[in-house]
Scaffold this motif. Structure first.
Motif, mmCIF file in Angstrom:
data_model
loop_
_atom_site.group_PDB
_atom_site.id
_atom_site.type_symbol
_atom_site.label_atom_id
_atom_site.label_comp_id
_atom_site.label_asym_id
_atom_site.label_seq_id
_atom_site.Cartn_x
_atom_site.Cartn_y
_atom_site.Cartn_z
ATOM 1 N N ARG A 46 0.836 -1.206 0.000
ATOM 2 C CA ARG A 46 0.000 0.000 0.000
ATOM 3 C C ARG A 46 0.867 1.251 0.000
ATOM 4 O O ARG A 46 0.605 2.205 -0.739
ATOM 5 C CB ARG A 46 -0.923 -0.003 1.221
ATOM 6 N N VAL A 47 1.903 1.248 0.851
ATOM 7 C CA VAL A 47 2.797 2.402 0.936
ATOM 8 C C VAL A 47 3.502 2.651 -0.392
ATOM 9 O O VAL A 47 3.676 3.803 -0.812
ATOM 10 C CB VAL A 47 3.832 2.203 2.064
ATOM 11 N N LEU A 48 3.887 1.571 -1.070
ATOM 12 C CA LEU A 48 4.593 1.700 -2.342
ATOM 13 C C LEU A 48 3.655 1.959 -3.512
ATOM 14 O O LEU A 48 4.112 2.278 -4.618
ATOM 15 C CB LEU A 48 5.422 0.439 -2.617
ATOM 16 N N GLY A 49 2.339 1.811 -3.281
ATOM 17 C CA GLY A 49 1.366 2.048 -4.349
ATOM 18 C C GLY A 49 1.365 0.973 -5.412
ATOM 19 O O GLY A 49 1.075 1.243 -6.585
ATOM 20 N N LEU A 50 1.660 -0.272 -5.014
ATOM 21 C CA LEU A 50 1.727 -1.368 -5.973
ATOM 22 C C LEU A 50 0.443 -2.180 -5.978
ATOM 23 O O LEU A 50 -0.441 -2.001 -5.128
ATOM 24 C CB LEU A 50 2.924 -2.274 -5.631
ATOM 25 N N ASP A 51 0.336 -3.102 -6.930
ATOM 26 C CA ASP A 51 -0.842 -3.949 -7.088
ATOM 27 C C ASP A 51 -0.948 -4.915 -5.915
ATOM 28 O O ASP A 51 -0.023 -5.682 -5.637
ATOM 29 C CB ASP A 51 -0.729 -4.713 -8.410
ATOM 30 N N SER A 52 -2.073 -4.897 -5.236
ATOM 31 C CA SER A 52 -2.253 -5.753 -4.057
ATOM 32 C C SER A 52 -2.511 -7.207 -4.420
ATOM 33 O O SER A 52 -2.631 -8.061 -3.542
ATOM 34 C CB SER A 52 -3.417 -5.230 -3.202
ATOM 35 N N GLY A 53 -2.591 -7.499 -5.718
ATOM 36 C CA GLY A 53 -2.862 -8.871 -6.130
ATOM 37 C C GLY A 53 -1.615 -9.666 -6.451
ATOM 38 O O GLY A 53 -1.699 -10.819 -6.883
ATOM 39 N N VAL A 54 -0.450 -9.103 -6.216
ATOM 40 C CA VAL A 54 0.801 -9.789 -6.559
ATOM 41 C C VAL A 54 1.048 -10.970 -5.619
ATOM 42 O O VAL A 54 0.503 -11.032 -4.514
ATOM 43 C CB VAL A 54 2.000 -8.813 -6.499
ATOM 44 N N ASP A 55 1.901 -11.904 -6.074
ATOM 45 C CA ASP A 55 2.219 -13.098 -5.283
ATOM 46 C C ASP A 55 2.838 -12.744 -3.932
ATOM 47 O O ASP A 55 2.771 -13.527 -2.981
ATOM 48 C CB ASP A 55 3.183 -14.004 -6.055
ATOM 49 N N TYR A 56 3.454 -11.559 -3.858
ATOM 50 C CA TYR A 56 4.132 -11.106 -2.636
ATOM 51 C C TYR A 56 3.201 -11.141 -1.429
ATOM 52 O O TYR A 56 3.638 -11.341 -0.300
ATOM 53 C CB TYR A 56 4.654 -9.690 -2.877
ATOM 54 N N VAL A 57 1.889 -10.948 -1.677
ATOM 55 C CA VAL A 57 0.920 -10.950 -0.579
ATOM 56 C C VAL A 57 -0.070 -12.110 -0.706
ATOM 57 O O VAL A 57 -1.167 -12.075 -0.121
ATOM 58 C CB VAL A 57 0.165 -9.603 -0.492
ATOM 59 N N SER A 58 0.304 -13.132 -1.445
ATOM 60 C CA SER A 58 -0.522 -14.332 -1.546
ATOM 61 C C SER A 58 -0.220 -15.246 -0.367
ATOM 62 O O SER A 58 0.939 -15.585 -0.126
ATOM 63 C CB SER A 58 -0.242 -15.052 -2.870
ATOM 64 N N ILE A 59 -1.260 -15.655 0.365
ATOM 65 C CA ILE A 59 -1.055 -16.488 1.541
ATOM 66 C C ILE A 59 -0.413 -17.825 1.168
ATOM 67 O O ILE A 59 0.451 -18.340 1.891
ATOM 68 C CB ILE A 59 -2.373 -16.727 2.319
ATOM 69 N N ASP A 60 -0.805 -18.376 0.018
ATOM 70 C CA ASP A 60 -0.213 -19.649 -0.412
ATOM 71 C C ASP A 60 1.279 -19.489 -0.688
ATOM 72 O O ASP A 60 2.099 -20.338 -0.293
ATOM 73 C CB ASP A 60 -0.921 -20.164 -1.670
ATOM 74 N N LYS A 61 1.633 -18.400 -1.374
ATOM 75 C CA LYS A 61 3.045 -18.147 -1.679
ATOM 76 C C LYS A 61 3.843 -17.868 -0.407
ATOM 77 O O LYS A 61 4.995 -18.284 -0.273
ATOM 78 C CB LYS A 61 3.173 -16.974 -2.649
ATOM 79 N N ILE A 62 3.239 -17.169 0.526
ATOM 80 C CA ILE A 62 3.921 -16.858 1.785
ATOM 81 C C ILE A 62 4.209 -18.134 2.566
ATOM 82 O O ILE A 62 5.314 -18.311 3.111
ATOM 83 C CB ILE A 62 3.079 -15.876 2.616
ATOM 84 N N ILE A 63 3.245 -19.041 2.603
ATOM 85 C CA ILE A 63 3.453 -20.312 3.300
ATOM 86 C C ILE A 63 4.569 -21.108 2.626
ATOM 87 O O ILE A 63 5.418 -21.712 3.302
ATOM 88 C CB ILE A 63 2.142 -21.121 3.340
ATOM 89 N N GLU A 64 4.594 -21.086 1.288
ATOM 90 C CA GLU A 64 5.671 -21.764 0.558
ATOM 91 C C GLU A 64 7.033 -21.155 0.907
ATOM 92 O O GLU A 64 8.013 -21.879 1.117
ATOM 93 C CB GLU A 64 5.430 -21.639 -0.957
ATOM 94 N N GLU A 65 7.070 -19.822 0.957
ATOM 95 C CA GLU A 65 8.317 -19.130 1.295
ATOM 96 C C GLU A 65 8.803 -19.517 2.682
ATOM 97 O O GLU A 65 9.994 -19.779 2.897
ATOM 98 C CB GLU A 65 8.113 -17.614 1.240
ATOM 99 N N LEU A 66 7.881 -19.514 3.639
ATOM 100 C CA LEU A 66 8.247 -19.835 5.025
ATOM 101 C C LEU A 66 8.712 -21.281 5.145
ATOM 102 O O LEU A 66 9.654 -21.579 5.900
ATOM 103 C CB LEU A 66 7.073 -19.547 5.958
ATOM 104 N N ASP A 67 8.052 -22.187 4.422
ATOM 105 C CA ASP A 67 8.471 -23.597 4.439
ATOM 106 C C ASP A 67 9.873 -23.737 3.856
ATOM 107 O O ASP A 67 10.717 -24.482 4.382
ATOM 108 C CB ASP A 67 7.479 -24.456 3.647
ATOM 109 N N TYR A 68 10.094 -23.039 2.753
ATOM 110 C CA TYR A 68 11.414 -23.072 2.118
ATOM 111 C C TYR A 68 12.477 -22.523 3.073
ATOM 112 O O TYR A 68 13.549 -23.122 3.245
ATOM 113 C CB TYR A 68 11.385 -22.253 0.832
#
Length: 269
Positions: free
Chosen positions: A212-234
């Protein structure tokens, strides 16, 4: 009336305080020229002898800051024998503080020098943290006191800067799925590496605010819960492979986490 004179500044530390006071006083006498001869780190009678014995200019005045009473007394006795006026910059100040505080001073020489050394170490650590922030240069890993690894927005940078102000040289390395982890992470002593993890629901909120602060698209993988869980597992797999301690940053203040890290580092050393 004296037209020219020498000011001998003698100190058990750097001597800047005595020099500044002496210069400020001497500048009040517009019709007299002076030269300041500064002698720092004077902590023995031998050094005092080396300074004062060769002086043959009678138009000399000694300004000193020496906290050791015996050394200061020796200097005063020497000045009296030579016929030099002398000024104790620190003595009256310590005397007043002693009366006010109600205890005797430690009379440790070079205290300011030690403070200065701490200051420059802190500056060096901050510059180090900035230079090697966010995995900019993996060569810093083997030079660091602490290596932080974790996913994006797990407080690596804030922790690095906070720890730098505690005089620790810190490198932080982002763990990104699909990106190669620098070999130095595995080569670094285990006692230096700290893993950071965080609850997925908290991380997604932090990242959404960042987007939000950067004014970017909120639909990116960066804020996808599935992607975040994958990142944390990795990241967890990498931390297990490294064999490092792991700190959960969920709802944890930077100061609290930093103290935990310092305790871990100190316990392992």
């Amino acid at each position: 009336m004296i037209k020219e004179f020498d000011i001998y500044v003698i100190s058990d530390s750097v001597g800047d305080t005595a020099e500044q006071v002496a210069r400020a006083a001497a500048e009040q006498y517009k019709n007299a020229d002076y030269e300041i001869k500064k002698h720092p780190y004077v902590e023995s009678r031998t050094k005092i002898d080396d300074i004062l014995d060769p002086i043959d200019n009678r138009n000399s005045i000694v300004v000193y800051t020496i906290v050791n009473q015996e050394t200061a007394q020796y200097l005063e006795d020497k000045c009296q024998k030579k016929g030099f006026p002398f000024i104790d910059i620190m003595g009256p100040c310590l005397s007043t503080f002693t009366d006010f505080i109600g205890q005797e001073p430690a009379r440790e020489s070079g205290v300011i020098r030690k403070l200065d050394e701490d200051y420059f170490k802190r500056v060096e650590a901050v510059e180090f943290a900035v230079k090697y922030d966010d995995g900019k240069d993996p060569r810093g890993i083997l030079k660091a006191d602490i290596v932080l690894i974790g996913v994006s927005r797990s407080s690596k940078t804030p922790l690095s800067m906070y720890l730098a102000h505690k005089n620790y040289k810190v490198v932080n390395i982002p763990l990104v799925k699909g990106a190669k982890v620098p070999d130095q992470v595995y080569e670094a002593p285990r006692k230096k590496v700290i893993g950071l993890t965080i609850d997925p629901s908290d991380l997604i909120e932090i990242r959404r605010e960042r987007i939000r602060v950067l004014g970017l698209d909120s639909g990116v993988d960066y804020v996808s819960i599935d992607k975040i869980i994958e990142e944390l597992d990795y990241a967890e797999k990498i931390m297990r492979r490294v064999g490092c301690p792991v700190i959960d940053m969920t709802k944890k203040a930077v100061e609290e986490a930093a103290n935990l890290i310092i305790d871990i580092i100190n316990d392992l050393n």
